[in-house]
Design an enzyme around this catalytic site. Structure first.
Site, PDB file in Angstrom:
ATOM      1  N   LYS A  34       0.402   3.289  -2.993  1.00  0.00           N
ATOM      2  CA  LYS A  34      -0.823   4.074  -3.195  1.00  0.00           C
ATOM      3  C   LYS A  34      -0.527   5.579  -3.154  1.00  0.00           C
ATOM      4  O   LYS A  34      -1.284   6.377  -3.697  1.00  0.00           O
ATOM      5  CB  LYS A  34      -1.866   3.704  -2.135  1.00  0.00           C
ATOM      6  CG  LYS A  34      -2.412   2.289  -2.348  1.00  0.00           C
ATOM      7  CD  LYS A  34      -3.308   1.801  -1.221  1.00  0.00           C
ATOM      8  CE  LYS A  34      -3.736   0.364  -1.538  1.00  0.00           C
ATOM      9  NZ  LYS A  34      -4.387  -0.307  -0.422  1.00  0.00           N
ATOM     10  N   TYR A  93      -4.350  -2.495 -10.188  1.00  0.00           N
ATOM     11  CA  TYR A  93      -4.200  -2.309  -8.740  1.00  0.00           C
ATOM     12  C   TYR A  93      -3.261  -3.371  -8.139  1.00  0.00           C
ATOM     13  O   TYR A  93      -2.391  -3.050  -7.325  1.00  0.00           O
ATOM     14  CB  TYR A  93      -5.588  -2.373  -8.073  1.00  0.00           C
ATOM     15  CG  TYR A  93      -5.526  -2.411  -6.570  1.00  0.00           C
ATOM     16  CD1 TYR A  93      -5.383  -1.245  -5.825  1.00  0.00           C
ATOM     17  CD2 TYR A  93      -5.572  -3.620  -5.873  1.00  0.00           C
ATOM     18  CE1 TYR A  93      -5.290  -1.286  -4.440  1.00  0.00           C
ATOM     19  CE2 TYR A  93      -5.485  -3.672  -4.497  1.00  0.00           C
ATOM     20  CZ  TYR A  93      -5.347  -2.507  -3.792  1.00  0.00           C
ATOM     21  OH  TYR A  93      -5.244  -2.548  -2.418  1.00  0.00           O
ATOM     22  N   SER A  98       0.789  -1.238   0.000  1.00  0.00           N
ATOM     23  CA  SER A  98       0.000   0.000   0.000  1.00  0.00           C
ATOM     24  C   SER A  98       0.816   1.281   0.000  1.00  0.00           C
ATOM     25  O   SER A  98       0.254   2.358  -0.229  1.00  0.00           O
ATOM     26  CB  SER A  98      -0.913   0.038   1.222  1.00  0.00           C
ATOM     27  OG  SER A  98      -2.077  -0.652   0.940  1.00  0.00           O
ATOM     28  N   VAL A 127       1.224  -3.786   3.854  1.00  0.00           N
ATOM     29  CA  VAL A 127       1.197  -5.095   4.521  1.00  0.00           C
ATOM     30  C   VAL A 127       2.440  -5.942   4.227  1.00  0.00           C
ATOM     31  O   VAL A 127       2.586  -7.026   4.779  1.00  0.00           O
ATOM     32  CB  VAL A 127      -0.095  -5.893   4.204  1.00  0.00           C
ATOM     33  CG1 VAL A 127      -1.320  -5.201   4.764  1.00  0.00           C
ATOM     34  CG2 VAL A 127      -0.237  -6.149   2.716  1.00  0.00           C
ATOM     35  N   TYR A 173      -4.126   2.922   8.208  1.00  0.00           N
ATOM     36  CA  TYR A 173      -5.391   2.194   8.402  1.00  0.00           C
ATOM     37  C   TYR A 173      -6.138   2.781   9.602  1.00  0.00           C
ATOM     38  O   TYR A 173      -6.258   3.997   9.699  1.00  0.00           O
ATOM     39  CB  TYR A 173      -5.142   0.685   8.564  1.00  0.00           C
ATOM     40  CG  TYR A 173      -4.113   0.138   7.589  1.00  0.00           C
ATOM     41  CD1 TYR A 173      -4.334   0.205   6.218  1.00  0.00           C
ATOM     42  CD2 TYR A 173      -2.925  -0.438   8.021  1.00  0.00           C
ATOM     43  CE1 TYR A 173      -3.403  -0.295   5.310  1.00  0.00           C
ATOM     44  CE2 TYR A 173      -1.990  -0.947   7.126  1.00  0.00           C
ATOM     45  CZ  TYR A 173      -2.235  -0.863   5.778  1.00  0.00           C
ATOM     46  OH  TYR A 173      -1.314  -1.345   4.898  1.00  0.00           O
TER      47      TYR A 173
HETATM   48  N1  GLU Z   1      -2.307  -5.554  -1.891  1.00  0.00           N
HETATM   49  C1  GLU Z   1      -2.873  -5.397  -0.597  1.00  0.00           C
HETATM   50  C2  GLU Z   1      -4.368  -5.562  -0.659  1.00  0.00           C
HETATM   51  O1  GLU Z   1      -4.963  -5.087  -1.579  1.00  0.00           O
HETATM   52  C3  GLU Z   1      -2.493  -4.058  -0.061  1.00  0.00           C
HETATM   53  C4  GLU Z   1      -2.874  -3.908   1.351  1.00  0.00           C
HETATM   54  C5  GLU Z   1      -2.008  -2.964   2.095  1.00  0.00           C
HETATM   55  O2  GLU Z   1      -0.782  -2.967   1.995  1.00  0.00           O
HETATM   56  O3  GLU Z   1      -2.621  -2.197   2.848  1.00  0.00           O
HETATM   57  O4  GLU Z   1      -4.969  -6.179   0.177  1.00  0.00           O
END
Ligand code: GLU
Length: 304
Positions: A66, A188, A63, A258, A240
């Site tokens: 992102k 994604y 993430s 994650v 989060y």
């Molecule tokens: N590829 C992970 C998912 O979509 C990313 C989650 C993350 O790192 O927060 O669940």
């Protein structure tokens, strides 16, 4: 300030803390990572940098990427992206569906999965070759021509990405997804599969520490105002449902993934990345958070 000796102190202190974290296993490929890895690297906006441990070993940034897709979409689309995604902390897990139903398919922010899927939809609709053009952007920002996707991780995510598929379909039902669902999910999953080292990630995050410019270069990649806003989103939404805790203990804008990575910035001063794969119950790197807490404690510098 002697950052190298501060990082060395952090290294030995963190090594003494028992790791209460657990490696993410819901993406099978991530579960294979050695839980004992620990690396940290810091780039100062002046050009000095230093690191410790496994700071030159590539890991799955997940993430954290992102932030890059948000940056590119914000640059291409401007303020209209905020009609489709909010800027409020979610207070829920990164892949939660509940809020989306109540809030008519508008994700709380672009750094949780639903928000990043809307951003992926925006880029997918605007770019001719989204996967290549996103990589080009990250390569430009980081100055690293070899940054790339890990196809094995992307496939593993696809094969276990049921909640992401649910999120994108739910948002589609509210009209907040406009392009081909399979294509958006593929884009994604590739975004999340990007691999970088702590040294590379901290270098790439200098953009946010340096008000939208790559240090040493004149042109803006993004405006000062956009860099400020992205930092504000990282501060309030980058961890989060633990963003408050991170602000409380560390006091820097940042983003976790994650894969066990965290990238954070002190605007005007430095960018730092840490990697330790064991995650706490909220999905953030257990030792990574400790290391960054030690960094701002020892330097007595945070944005507050
Ligand atoms: N590829 C992970 C998912 O979509 C990313 C989650 C993350 O790192 O927060 O669940």
């Amino acid at each position: 300030m002697n950052f190298q000796s501060i990082l060395s102190e952090i290294d030995s202190e963190v090594a003494r803390i028992p790791d209460e974290g657990k490696v993410a296993s819901y993406i099978p490929e991530l579960a294979k990572v050695d839980a004992g890895k620990f690396g940290m690297h810091l780039w100062h906006v002046d050009g000095d940098h230093c690191g410790i441990g496994d700071d030159r070993e590539a890991f799955s940034v997940q993430s954290i990427a992102k932030v890059f897709s948000l940056t590119l979409a914000y640059e291409l689309e401007g303020e209209s992206i905020w009609k489709r995604v909010g800027v409020e902390p979610s207070g829920t897990r990164f892949n939660s569906l509940m809020q989306l139903e109540f809030e008519q398919g508008i994700p709380r922010n672009p750094l949780i999965n639903s928000g990043a899927l809307v951003i992926a939809d925006i880029l997918y609709g605007r770019l001719n070759d989204p996967r290549r053009e996103l990589l080009d952007f990250i390569r430009l920002v980081s100055g690293l021509p070899d940054v790339g996707y890990n196809e094995t991780v992307a496939l593993s995510e696809k094969q276990s990405g049921f909640r992401n598929a649910a999120l994108v379909n739910l948002m589609r039902s509210f009209g907040n997804i406009r392009n081909d669902i399979e294509g958006i999910l593929d884009f994604y999953f590739h975004l999340c599969s990007i691999e970088m080292t702590c040294a590379e990630l901290s270098k790439a995050f200098l953009l946010y520490a340096n008000h939208g410019k790559i240090p040493g270069r004149e042109e803006e990649i993004i405006s000062k105002s956009k860099a400020k806003r992205i930092n504000a989103i990282m501060q309030t939404c980058g961890f989060y449902d633990e963003a408050g805790e991170f602000a409380f203990k560390v006091g820097l804008p940042g983003k976790s993934g994650v894969g066990g990575g965290i990238a954070a910035v002190h605007p005007g001063k430095y960018a730092v990345a840490v990697w330790s794969p064991g995650l706490n119950k909220k999905g953030n790197s257990f030792k990574g958070m400790k290391a960054l807490e030690l960094l701002t404690t020892k330097t007595e510098l945070s944005i507050f």
